[in-house]
Design an enzyme around this catalytic site. Structure first.
Site, short mmCIF file in Angstrom:
data_model
loop_
_atom_site.label_atom_id
_atom_site.label_comp_id
_atom_site.label_asym_id
_atom_site.label_seq_id
_atom_site.Cartn_x
_atom_site.Cartn_y
_atom_site.Cartn_z
CE LYS A 24 -2.18 1.86 4.08
NZ LYS A 24 -1.40 3.18 4.28
CG ASN A 25 2.21 2.80 3.43
OD1 ASN A 25 1.22 3.20 3.09
ND2 ASN A 25 2.56 2.59 4.67
NE ARG A 98 0.08 11.95 6.95
CZ ARG A 98 -0.06 13.07 7.42
NH1 ARG A 98 -1.38 13.43 7.93
NH2 ARG A 98 0.95 13.83 7.43
CB CYS A 122 -3.66 6.24 11.07
SG CYS A 122 -4.36 4.74 9.92
CG ASP A 316 3.11 1.20 9.78
OD1 ASP A 316 2.22 2.08 10.06
OD2 ASP A 316 4.08 1.71 9.33
CB VAL A 338 7.98 6.15 14.00
CG1 VAL A 338 7.62 6.71 12.96
CG2 VAL A 338 9.15 5.10 14.01
N1 EPU Z 1 6.77 14.60 10.56
C1 EPU Z 1 7.05 15.92 10.85
N2 EPU Z 1 6.85 16.73 9.93
C2 EPU Z 1 6.47 16.46 8.73
C3 EPU Z 1 6.60 15.17 8.34
C4 EPU Z 1 6.87 14.13 9.31
O1 EPU Z 1 7.38 15.80 12.01
O2 EPU Z 1 6.47 17.37 7.83
C5 EPU Z 1 7.01 13.44 11.73
C6 EPU Z 1 5.67 12.60 11.98
O3 EPU Z 1 4.79 13.53 12.73
C7 EPU Z 1 6.19 11.43 12.57
C8 EPU Z 1 7.42 11.30 11.85
O4 EPU Z 1 8.10 12.32 11.33
O5 EPU Z 1 6.10 11.43 13.84
C9 EPU Z 1 7.32 10.04 10.90
O6 EPU Z 1 6.44 10.39 9.89
P1 EPU Z 1 6.79 10.08 8.23
O7 EPU Z 1 6.72 11.09 7.35
O8 EPU Z 1 7.93 9.08 8.36
O9 EPU Z 1 5.09 9.24 8.10
P2 EPU Z 1 4.20 9.24 6.75
O10 EPU Z 1 5.09 9.49 5.57
O11 EPU Z 1 3.15 10.23 6.94
C10 EPU Z 1 4.25 6.78 6.28
C11 EPU Z 1 3.25 5.48 6.12
C12 EPU Z 1 2.78 5.40 7.49
C13 EPU Z 1 4.23 4.77 8.38
C14 EPU Z 1 5.09 5.92 8.47
C15 EPU Z 1 6.46 5.36 8.88
C16 EPU Z 1 2.02 5.96 4.19
C17 EPU Z 1 1.06 6.55 3.42
N3 EPU Z 1 2.15 6.20 5.38
O12 EPU Z 1 3.58 7.83 6.67
O13 EPU Z 1 2.07 4.31 7.55
O14 EPU Z 1 3.74 4.66 9.57
O15 EPU Z 1 5.34 6.16 7.07
O16 EPU Z 1 6.85 4.49 8.35
O17 EPU Z 1 3.15 5.67 3.55
C18 EPU Z 1 0.12 2.93 7.66
O18 EPU Z 1 0.29 2.56 6.68
O19 EPU Z 1 -0.96 2.55 8.55
C19 EPU Z 1 0.91 4.04 8.13
C20 EPU Z 1 0.40 4.86 9.07
#
Ligand code: EPU
Length: 442
Positions: A24-25, A98, A122, A316, A338
């Site tokens: 998915k990601n 997102r 989420c 995750d 995280v």
């Molecule tokens: N963060 C910031 N500022 C930003 C972006 C992120 O402070 O501008 C922080 C977040 O708040 C968090 C950390 O950085 O504490 C990590 O966030 P990240 O950006 O890595 O996560 P994401 O890209 O929003 C993706 C996956 C998540 C997965 C995370 C970590 C997708 C759509 N989502 O989220 O997956 O947990 O990376 O591996 O790819 C899921 O599949 O259920 C899911 C939540």
């Protein structure tokens, strides 16, 4: 009675075979990448999940023609007529995912303007987008935050940047990749995320004509090119779904073969699985291989672990595994580094008889950025606990799957409300559960 309730009769081991498809990601980001190309793209093994439908809807609103290919799971994308979409139509998708934030760079390159609705995803912490917006501004984007959403333009075009992330964010790394590939000049990104899904996205962008070097120490260098073509790609398998089923096997004392699961993406999970006492067997056959996960009988052992960015233990993977840890003999410690609020789901497990205490301190690992900030981001799980059935309300995707596993491990009949949320990331999960011998009904 609402349709969004699953009645689960638990207490029996899950046994059998499931198949995982494209991650998915990765798939959702690859779909966004198609917008950057000037010729059609094709993707195989795309799971039928809600997040894919949402991104498909957004692409179609922007003029990308998306069609089902001849093969099951094949999608074709024709981005030759990318066009502006109406704000009201885009806002239908507000709060649902997102992924829209990743459309900024591709739409700016194709149209000179982007409108991004309020994001969803989420509820596992504030999930800010400050890194995304700061990087986009440095590339030359003008970002206007309005009550209806974000308007972006690039009056002077987008130009390569030298940028260091405060934290290796997956989404911000993807944002920078998807923007830098067609920006003028070179972009150097330090402290980048290097999750397998990101490396697979880089493979896709390279197929499209991008020039991207992944250096040591989390540095990625992107040489912007004026034009990109399409791609044809088979995505990496979903290692989160694979680990979810593995944890379900452990929690229910079962035996599940996950077809399509790949060892290389899961070595960290497999180490923990083995430390707890789970057994696994890997079949490397590229066509029909996978990993068999089973509970060998006897007691499971407790473990201390912390979640981290790749190559650490994925955040995750945490929630489904915690359900299995409620069955281990002794105290387990899980430090979530995280997301600051990813233990909310444990109160429902406690109602079912688990003994999980959450703490503000950084327990069992090195101090993380959430230490002393008042977030309950460490958990101590005392087991083994006899779980009993209850009524559950699913809070988010991964926590939802862990509630489901808990209901399957518990004696008696549970009612799990809000199960449709699980369709966001788990294809056909009800059919898969039935195939594993679970007694579930609507
Ligand atoms: N963060 C910031 N500022 C930003 C972006 C992120 O402070 O501008 C922080 C977040 O708040 C968090 C950390 O950085 O504490 C990590 O966030 P990240 O950006 O890595 O996560 P994401 O890209 O929003 C993706 C996956 C998540 C997965 C995370 C970590 C997708 C759509 N989502 O989220 O997956 O947990 O990376 O591996 O790819 C899921 O599949 O259920 C899911 C939540």
């Amino acid at each position: 009675m609402s349709d969004d309730v699953l009645i689960v009769s638990g207490g029996s081991p899950l046994k059998g075979e499931v198949r995982v498809r494209g991650a998915k990601n990765l798939v959702s980001k690859a779909m966004v990448a198609t917008v950057l190309g000037e010729s059609p793209s094709r993707m195989y093994d795309v799971p039928r999940i809600r997040d894919v439908e949402i991104v498909r809807g957004l692409l179609e609103l922007h003029g990308v023609k998306v069609t089902n290919g001849d093969l099951d799971g094949e999608l074709r994308f024709d981005p030759s007529n990318v066009e502006r979409a109406g704000i009201d139509e885009i806002n239908v998708h507000a709060g649902s995912s997102r992924i829209p934030i990743l459309l900024c760079g591709p739409l700016l390159h194709r149209l000179g303007h982007a409108f991004i609705p309020d994001l969803g995803g989420c509820h596992i912490g504030p999930r800010p987008i400050d890194y995304h917006l700061e990087a986009l501004r440095r590339f030359g984007a003008v970002v206007d935050k309005t009550p209806e959403g974000l308007h972006l333009s690039a009056p002077d075009g987008l130009h390569g940047i030298k940028y260091e992330l405060d934290y290796p964010s997956v989404g911000a790394t993807e944002q920078i990749l998807l923007t830098a590939v067609r920006a003028e000049g070179v972009t150097e990104l330090s402290n980048a995320a290097v999750e397998p899904e990101i490396i697979d996205l880089i493979c896709i962008l390279q197929k499209m004509g991008a020039i991207i070097k992944v250096h040591t120490n989390r540095v990625i260098e992107i040489q912007g090119v004026p034009r990109l073509g399409g791609f044809s790609h088979r995505p990496i398998p979903d290692r989160i779904e694979a680990a979810s089923w593995a944890s379900a096997a452990l929690a229910t004392r079962g035996d599940i073969t996950v077809k399509g699961a790949r060892q290389a993406d899961m070595t960290t999970y497999l180490n923990v699985f083995r430390s707890i006492g789970g057994e696994f067997e890997i079949d490397d056959n590229p066509v029909d291989g996978g990993i068999r996960f089973w509970h060998p009988g006897g007691d499971l052992r407790p473990v201390a672990l912390e979640t981290d960015v790749h190559p650490g233990f994925m955040t995750d993977w945490q929630q489904p595994l915690v359900v299995a840890l409620t069955q281990a003999n002794g105290l387990s410690v899980v430090h979530e580094t995280v997301y600051e609020k990813r233990f909310g789901y444990t109160s429902a497990l406690n109602q079912m008889g688990a003994h999980i205490q959450v703490f503000q301190d950084c327990l069992g690992g090195t101090p993380c950025r959430f230490g002393r900030m008042g977030f309950r981001h460490s958990a101590v799980i005392a087991g083994p606990a006899k779980l009993h059935a209850t009524d559950l309300v699913i809070p988010d995707l991964r926590a939802g799957f862990s509630h489901l596993i808990a209901a399957l491990a518990a004696e008696g009949t549970s009612r799990v409300h809000g199960v449709d949320l699980i369709n966001r990331g788990y294809e056909d999960f009800e059919a898969k559960l039935a195939g594993l011998g679970a007694t579930v009904s609507r």
